[in-house]
Design a protein around this motif. Structure first.
Motif, short mmCIF file in Angstrom:
data_model
loop_
_atom_site.label_atom_id
_atom_site.label_comp_id
_atom_site.label_asym_id
_atom_site.label_seq_id
_atom_site.Cartn_x
_atom_site.Cartn_y
_atom_site.Cartn_z
N ASP A 235 0.90 -1.11 -0.05
CA ASP A 235 0.06 -0.03 -0.03
C ASP A 235 0.80 1.10 -0.07
OD1 ASP A 235 1.00 0.42 2.65
OD2 ASP A 235 -0.88 -0.36 3.61
N MET A 236 0.23 2.54 0.17
CA MET A 236 1.00 3.59 0.03
C MET A 236 1.97 3.91 1.24
SD MET A 236 -1.79 5.90 -1.95
CE MET A 236 -0.59 7.29 -2.48
N GLN A 237 1.77 3.26 2.27
CA GLN A 237 2.54 3.22 3.37
C GLN A 237 3.55 2.25 3.54
OE1 GLN A 237 -1.11 3.42 3.78
NE2 GLN A 237 -0.55 5.77 3.52
N GLY A 238 3.57 1.55 2.21
CA GLY A 238 4.65 0.39 2.17
C GLY A 238 4.40 -0.76 2.91
N ARG A 239 3.15 -1.06 3.27
CA ARG A 239 2.76 -2.31 3.83
C ARG A 239 2.37 -2.96 2.85
NH1 ARG A 239 -0.22 1.50 7.56
NH2 ARG A 239 -1.97 1.32 6.12
N VAL A 240 3.00 -4.58 3.14
CA VAL A 240 2.83 -5.62 2.02
C VAL A 240 1.49 -5.81 2.22
CG1 VAL A 240 3.59 -7.97 1.34
CG2 VAL A 240 5.41 -6.25 2.17
N LEU A 241 0.71 -6.20 1.14
CA LEU A 241 -0.78 -6.58 1.09
C LEU A 241 -0.71 -8.05 0.30
CD1 LEU A 241 -2.65 -3.53 -0.05
CD2 LEU A 241 -2.19 -4.00 2.42
N GLY A 242 -0.15 -8.41 -0.51
CA GLY A 242 0.19 -9.38 -1.15
C GLY A 242 1.08 -9.52 -2.12
N GLY A 243 1.20 -10.51 -3.15
CA GLY A 243 2.09 -10.56 -4.10
C GLY A 243 1.49 -10.75 -5.70
N HIS A 244 2.54 -10.75 -6.65
CA HIS A 244 2.11 -10.53 -8.05
C HIS A 244 2.91 -11.40 -8.70
CE1 HIS A 244 5.60 -8.33 -9.17
NE2 HIS A 244 5.44 -7.37 -8.01
N GLN A 245 2.61 -11.79 -9.92
CA GLN A 245 3.43 -12.70 -10.87
C GLN A 245 4.43 -12.06 -11.87
OE1 GLN A 245 3.95 -15.78 -9.87
NE2 GLN A 245 2.89 -15.25 -8.10
N GLY A 246 4.74 -10.70 -11.60
CA GLY A 246 5.64 -10.05 -12.43
C GLY A 246 4.88 -8.57 -12.92
N VAL A 247 5.86 -7.49 -12.82
CA VAL A 247 5.30 -6.32 -13.13
C VAL A 247 4.93 -6.13 -14.34
CG1 VAL A 247 6.45 -5.15 -11.19
CG2 VAL A 247 7.83 -5.21 -13.39
N VAL A 248 5.21 -7.08 -15.34
CA VAL A 248 5.01 -6.94 -16.79
C VAL A 248 3.42 -6.93 -16.99
CG1 VAL A 248 4.95 -9.18 -17.04
CG2 VAL A 248 5.61 -7.87 -18.88
N HIS A 249 2.82 -7.52 -16.07
CA HIS A 249 1.21 -7.63 -16.08
C HIS A 249 0.51 -6.24 -15.70
CE1 HIS A 249 1.92 -11.78 -16.98
NE2 HIS A 249 2.47 -11.87 -15.76
N PHE A 250 1.23 -5.36 -15.45
CA PHE A 250 0.36 -4.13 -14.96
C PHE A 250 0.83 -2.83 -15.56
CE2 PHE A 250 0.57 -7.52 -11.67
CZ PHE A 250 -0.78 -7.36 -11.20
N THR A 251 -0.17 -2.02 -15.39
CA THR A 251 0.36 -0.37 -15.93
C THR A 251 -0.55 0.41 -15.00
OG1 THR A 251 -1.60 -0.42 -17.26
CG2 THR A 251 0.52 -0.83 -18.18
N ILE A 252 0.15 1.53 -14.87
CA ILE A 252 -0.54 2.58 -13.92
C ILE A 252 -1.82 2.89 -14.07
CG2 ILE A 252 -0.58 5.06 -12.98
CD1 ILE A 252 2.53 4.93 -13.25
N GLY A 253 -2.84 2.76 -13.13
CA GLY A 253 -4.29 2.93 -13.12
C GLY A 253 -5.10 1.63 -13.30
N GLN A 254 -4.52 0.47 -13.23
CA GLN A 254 -5.03 -0.86 -13.49
C GLN A 254 -5.66 -1.30 -12.20
OE1 GLN A 254 -2.62 -3.72 -15.99
NE2 GLN A 254 -3.49 -5.49 -14.85
N ARG A 255 -6.94 -1.79 -12.43
CA ARG A 255 -7.46 -2.50 -11.25
C ARG A 255 -7.39 -3.99 -11.22
NH1 ARG A 255 -13.70 -1.69 -9.77
NH2 ARG A 255 -13.92 -3.08 -7.89
N ARG A 256 -7.58 -4.48 -12.44
CA ARG A 256 -7.71 -6.05 -12.55
C ARG A 256 -6.43 -6.61 -12.58
NH1 ARG A 256 -9.31 -7.90 -18.54
NH2 ARG A 256 -6.90 -7.44 -18.94
N GLY A 257 -6.51 -7.78 -11.78
CA GLY A 257 -5.34 -8.83 -11.48
C GLY A 257 -4.55 -8.20 -10.15
N ILE A 258 -5.10 -7.38 -9.63
CA ILE A 258 -4.41 -7.11 -8.18
C ILE A 258 -5.13 -8.15 -7.15
CG2 ILE A 258 -4.55 -5.52 -6.16
CD1 ILE A 258 -4.57 -3.20 -8.19
N GLU A 259 -6.11 -8.39 -7.12
CA GLU A 259 -6.63 -9.69 -6.25
C GLU A 259 -6.44 -9.75 -4.84
OE1 GLU A 259 -5.61 -13.16 -8.50
OE2 GLU A 259 -6.81 -12.82 -10.44
N ILE A 260 -6.74 -8.84 -4.24
CA ILE A 260 -6.51 -8.47 -2.88
C ILE A 260 -7.56 -7.96 -2.34
CG2 ILE A 260 -5.42 -7.34 -0.95
CD1 ILE A 260 -2.76 -6.86 -2.87
#
Length: 370
Positions: A235-260
């Motif tokens: 999150d914006m305070q640096g707290r770990v909320l979960g994980g992802h399978q590669g930054v390649v799957h995301f762009t700024i403003g994206q909502r889909r795929g975060i799954e938290i």
């Protein structure tokens, strides 16, 4: 009234080169050019190696498109050249796109292509042929205003392509012609039927031409495998909320795929930190941007301080102020990311534009008020 090519000499002694992608738009431009009585030459760029090109569909400048362009030229009785620009396209467009994407930015490859192989190189080739102009199927208007040539949005808002052409130089605009700028797509298809062109019902190309299936991540992973490494979502305070399978799957403003789950508000990608393999997420109001830093500016018109700025191809231009380095939005703007193009307008007239290199977040209070 049919579009004009505004030739500076009698058409019977003129030569027009037409950039032909194999689609209906450029094919109609070739047909309109042939109607003038000028000598017309169609030029198609092969942007992929032959083995790759013949398998592609839904793109432009691919195997079937080259064949379609040749078929149209044969129908019109004009010459047709195919230029092998595969190497230039790979280094000038694809490699740059992949690099930008891997660095967490949001590139606009169509602008890169138009500034490079499609205009710079094609204009050079057309001049070598002794042509009086290079005509394309872009939906923009070339307006002569006294001793100045201007670029205006296409008459049909749904087809306007000026956002991708902000990098056109004044010298290039003097030489270019855009005969479809005043026409709706329906009329262009009607002209194709009238001319008996095989591409009259051909669908428009979709997505980025070198990623016709829309799988940008697949292309980037293939060329930059490190972008597929897993990492943290914080999150914006640096707290770990979960994980992802590669930054390649995301762009700024994206909502889909975060799954938290379990969050009070939907989460969006606010920042990408590729070196740390980290995604920073937050509520939608965290995406509000007050200003953007823009570099590599190209002015087609005079430099202005008060402009209407467009930061995505499908966005509406918004009132903004430009101070030479910093673009400040009158109200917080969303979906603004480094790598995108910021394009400046005055009404329908395109003034210029550049590349966004950084953004300044609006205060949460202002974002909530907006």
């Amino acid at each position: 009234m049919l579009p004009r090519f505004d030739l500076e000499k009698d058409a019977a002694s003129a030569r027009i080169v037409v950039a032909m992608s194999g689609g209906v738009d450029s094919s109609v431009v070739a047909a309109l050019a042939a109607r003038t009585g000028a000598e017309v030459i169609g030029v198609t760029l092969q942007l992929y190696d032959h083995g790759e090109a013949v398998k592609r569909s839904g793109s432009c400048c691919a195997g079937q498109d080259i064949y379609d362009a040749k078929t149209v030229c044969d129908r019109l009785g004009i010459a047709h050249y195919v230029l092998d620009y595969e190497s230039r396209f790979r280094t000038g467009v694809i490699d740059k796109f992949v690099h930008e994407y891997a660095e967490g930015r949001t590139p606009v490859p169509c602008s890169l292509c138009n500034q490079g192989v499609k205009f710079t190189d094609l204009i050079g080739f057309a001049r070598e042929l002794g042509a009086d102009c290079l005509a394309t199927g872009h939906y923009v208007r070339r307006v002569v205003n006294g001793d100045r040539v201007e670029m205006w949005k296409g008459r049909d808002p749904a087809r306007d392509q000026s956002y991708f052409l902000y990098g056109t130089t004044r010298d290039q605009l003097e030489y270019l012609r855009f005969p479809l700028g005043n026409l709706p797509k329906s009329e262009v298809r009607g002209l194709a039927v009238e001319e008996g062109l095989v591409v009259a019902d051909k669908p428009d190309s979709q997505d980025i031409c070198f990623v016709p299936d829309g799988d940008y991540a697949g292309l980037v992973k293939r060329l930059r495998p490190e972008t597929a490494a897993p990492g943290d979502i914080v999150d914006m305070q640096g707290r770990v909320l979960g994980g992802h399978q590669g930054v390649v799957h995301f762009t700024i403003g994206q909502r889909r795929g975060i799954e938290i789950g379990g969050q009070p508000e939907p989460l969006y990608v606010v920042r990408i930190e590729p070196e740390q393999r980290r995604l920073v997420v937050g509520p939608r109001r965290a995406l509000a941007v007050a200003a953007a830093h823009v570099e590599r500016i190209n002015w087609l018109a005079e430099d202005q301080q008060v402009v209407e700025a467009k930061v995505r191809s499908l966005a509406r231009p918004v009132p903004s102020r430009w101070d030479g380095k910093r673009l400040t939005f009158e109200s917080p703007e969303y979906g603004v990311a480094p790598g995108q193009s910021a394009v400046f307008y005055e009404g329908d007239r395109l003034l210029g534009g550049g590349t966004i290199t950084a953004t300044e977040t609006a205060s949460m209070d202002k974002a909530a008020a907006a």
